[in-house]
Design a protein around this motif. Structure first.
Motif, PDB file in Angstrom:
ATOM      1  N   ARG A 331       0.850  -1.199   0.000  1.00  0.00           N
ATOM      2  CA  ARG A 331       0.000   0.000   0.000  1.00  0.00           C
ATOM      3  C   ARG A 331       0.880   1.242   0.000  1.00  0.00           C
ATOM      4  O   ARG A 331       1.771   1.381   0.839  1.00  0.00           O
ATOM      5  CB  ARG A 331      -0.903   0.028   1.227  1.00  0.00           C
ATOM      6  N   ASP A 334       0.013   5.900   3.382  1.00  0.00           N
ATOM      7  CA  ASP A 334      -1.298   6.353   3.857  1.00  0.00           C
ATOM      8  C   ASP A 334      -1.055   7.334   5.002  1.00  0.00           C
ATOM      9  O   ASP A 334      -1.183   6.993   6.171  1.00  0.00           O
ATOM     10  CB  ASP A 334      -2.131   5.157   4.321  1.00  0.00           C
ATOM     11  N   ARG A 357      -5.560  13.294   2.835  1.00  0.00           N
ATOM     12  CA  ARG A 357      -4.864  12.107   3.345  1.00  0.00           C
ATOM     13  C   ARG A 357      -4.788  11.032   2.266  1.00  0.00           C
ATOM     14  O   ARG A 357      -5.497  11.091   1.262  1.00  0.00           O
ATOM     15  CB  ARG A 357      -5.539  11.554   4.621  1.00  0.00           C
ATOM     16  N   GLU A 439     -12.394   2.571   0.949  1.00  0.00           N
ATOM     17  CA  GLU A 439     -12.550   3.024   2.331  1.00  0.00           C
ATOM     18  C   GLU A 439     -13.594   4.134   2.440  1.00  0.00           C
ATOM     19  O   GLU A 439     -13.951   4.556   3.534  1.00  0.00           O
ATOM     20  CB  GLU A 439     -11.207   3.559   2.848  1.00  0.00           C
ATOM     21  N   ASP A 463     -11.695   2.195   7.948  1.00  0.00           N
ATOM     22  CA  ASP A 463     -12.087   3.537   7.513  1.00  0.00           C
ATOM     23  C   ASP A 463     -13.486   3.546   6.906  1.00  0.00           C
ATOM     24  O   ASP A 463     -14.252   4.486   7.111  1.00  0.00           O
ATOM     25  CB  ASP A 463     -11.065   4.090   6.509  1.00  0.00           C
ATOM     26  N   ARG A 473     -12.891   6.828  14.208  1.00  0.00           N
ATOM     27  CA  ARG A 473     -12.415   5.494  14.596  1.00  0.00           C
ATOM     28  C   ARG A 473     -11.569   5.489  15.858  1.00  0.00           C
ATOM     29  O   ARG A 473     -11.314   4.435  16.427  1.00  0.00           O
ATOM     30  CB  ARG A 473     -11.654   4.830  13.437  1.00  0.00           C
TER      31      ARG A 473
END
Ligand code: PEP
Ligand code: MG
Length: 548
Positions: A331, A334, A357, A439, A463, A473
């Motif tokens: 990934r 992030d 983000r 997400e 998410d 969260r």
């Protein structure tokens, strides 16, 4: 008559698991030998060199034993021992009249105080490392030895420096309770790596030796040390430990068994990882591959972004652990939300989870440095995969709309062209599956459209749940709403499964929902068969799905 110590000392969970046994307090003199030795400053500097050599050797033996994280700590400490700043501080302290041993301790304290004053928790925790290096040299000079326990004990101390823990035989150390320390302290990292239950920051813990010999129950997950437990307490811990050991042994026996459901569908169990050590844990429990490498691990706790070479080295290490038949889903960074990286100088946002983000950072017009960071990740991934014949999947986080997918595809194409221009033709042409995380509810509802040009999508239920339920969260007041199995979220999961089938892409889940038996059953029930989770959850989920 001496008072019988009783009650519970509350701390912070460090390393999970429970231990039952007598307490042994690490004498304070081990951490800082204070007796005057009459040693000279030159002998103190020589002791630093001896400490550096010992630490280099410890680094090599721990790494060779497969404990890479520990090895790295000791090689960092060896570098600290060789740092001229520490030697200069020793000479400074000696000028004030201190003998060699006292000068080493004073210099360690002075350098540690500099680090401890930093607001960054990670750097502040390194203060303990420099203090440890200085006291190792002081012990060498003073001839102090550690009075080791000759039986299994729960170690109680103010702090446990890495070099001291390395000298205590593992078979004698069943638990660790520290008055100081933090979650990121090296004692915690080492305890976790060794599977030793540990609690830290137990402010009321007596470290003066008054607890020596007292029976106790250490609960690493709850963060407590229960003194003089009742026979009922002991019986329930023993029963829980026996059940845990039996469960683990039975589940370990299922490793290597492919998970095929009664419907005939094959389920792939992938791991979520953040380092090469995690990759080794994943392989050990029979993971089919990695469904999520959180590449932020390379960006955190430093002062500047890593260059392409450093990233290539790190990814190569992970591919080497996985071999050429387990896919690695890398990934892209992030960052943002709750993951701050000060050196990137991102503007303050009132609502960071709804801010710039994830992949959005790659598309900021006036931040070519951020786009270059994403490009360097892609280039490093292709180079590492090509060098190891690895199976590479590249995944972008926080995608909401088609324009972002188009941008991702363009970025990968540009990186390939750049690699060709640099003559790195193998890496330029190396195959990689391209995917996105789902997400954001808007993305969940439009997967078929987003799928064009992609190979896979992976649902980040952590998410997706926070955005679907409008429930932050990380806010403990909203636990009831942070439910990835809530009907509204499940409706979105179904929409993603349908959209992926329509769009002809693979679909998986890498959020926490996949790491529970109930969640895994829910997901396979709606046709999602790629489940990625913490390596520690794989055995239990495999058992839960087999026969389902
Ligand atoms: C998720 O959001 O579900 C996910 C896997 O990503 P992270 O937890 O790293 O945000
Ligand atoms: Mg996420």
């Amino acid at each position: 008559m001496s008072r019988v110590a009783a009650g519970v000392r509350e701390g912070v969970p460090g390393s999970p698991g429970s231990a039952v046994g007598p307490i042994w307090t690490l004498p304070a003199s081990v951490l800082a030998p204070v007796e005057r030795s009459g040693a000279t400053v030159d002998e103190a500097i020589a002791a630093l060199a001896t400490a550096a050599a010992q630490l280099t050797e410890l680094a090599a033996t721990r790494s060779a034993a497969g404990a890479g994280e520990e090895g790295e700590i000791f090689s960092m400490q060896s570098a600290m021992a060789q740092d001229t700043a520490l030697a200069t501080a020793v000479r400074e302290a000696a000028k004030g009249g201190a003998d060699g041993v006292a000068a080493l301790i004073a210099a360690g304290e002075a350098q540690a105080a500099l680090l401890a004053s930093l607001p960054d928790e990670y750097l502040a925790a390194r203060a303990a490392d420099i203090r440890d290096v200085a006291s190792r040299a002081a012990r060498i000079l003073a001839g102090t030895t550690i009075p080791l326990p000759g039986r299994q004990v729960i170690l109680v101390a103010d702090d446990l420096p890495p070099s001291v823990s390395a000298e205590i035989p593992r078979e004698h150390l069943i638990g660790i309770a520290l008055r100081a320390g933090s979650r990121t302290a090296h004692a915690v990292i080492l305890a976790r790596a060794a599977g030793i239950p540990c609690i830290v920051a137990a402010r009321d813990l007596e470290v003066d030796g008054s607890l020596d010999g007292v029976e106790a129950i250490l609960d690493g997950a709850a963060g407590t040390l229960k003194l003089a437990p009742s026979s009922g307490d002991l019986a329930s811990v023993t029963a829980a430990q026996q059940k845990g050991a039996a469960d683990s042994a039975r589940r370990a026996g299922l490793r290597g068994r492919p998970v095929v459901l009664k419907s005939g569908s094959r389920v792939h169990l992938y791991a979520n990882i953040g380092s090469a050590e995690d990759a080794a844990r994943a392989v050990a429990v029979g993971a089919d591959g990695v469904g999520l490498l959180r590449s932020e691990f390379l960006l955190l706790d430093r002062e500047a972004p890593p260059d392409e070479r450093e990233q290539t080295r790190a990814f190569t290490k992970i591919f080497e652990v996985l071999g050429s038949d387990r896919p690695l889903t890398l990934r892209l960074a992030d960052i943002g939300g709750d993951k701050e990286i000060p050196y990137l100088r991102l503007p303050h946002e009132a609502n960071p989870f709804l801010g710039v983000r994830g992949y959005r950072l790659a598309m900021i017009k006036d931040r070519p440095d951020l786009r270059a960071l994403f490009a360097s990740q892609v280039a490093a991934a292709l180079r590492a995969a090509a060098a190891t014949s690895g199976v590479l999947r590249i995944m972008a986080p926080m995608i909401s709309v088609r324009a972002e997918v188009d941008d991702l595809l363009a970025l990968v194409a540009a990186v390939r062209a750049d690699l060709t221009g640099r003559g790195e033709t193998d890496a330029a042409a190396y195959p990689a599956a391209i995917g996105i995380m789902i997400e954001v509810p808007a993305a969940a509802l439009t997967v078929a459209d987003l799928a064009t040009g992609l190979d896979f999508v992976s649902i980040g239920t952590n998410d997706l749940t926070q955005y679907a339920m409008a429930a932050d969260r990380i806010n403990p007041a909203l636990v009831a709403l942070q439910d990835a199995a809530a009907p509204g979220v499940v409706a979105l999961l179904r929409a993603v499964a349908e959209g992926a089938a329509k769009g002809g892409v693979e679909v998986g889940v890498c959020g926490e929902l996949a790491g529970t038996v109930a969640g895994a059953q829910l997901l396979t029930g709606i046709g999602i068969y790629e489940l990625s989770m913490d390596p520690a959850a794989i055995d239990e989920v495999r058992e839960g799905l087999l026969g389902a």
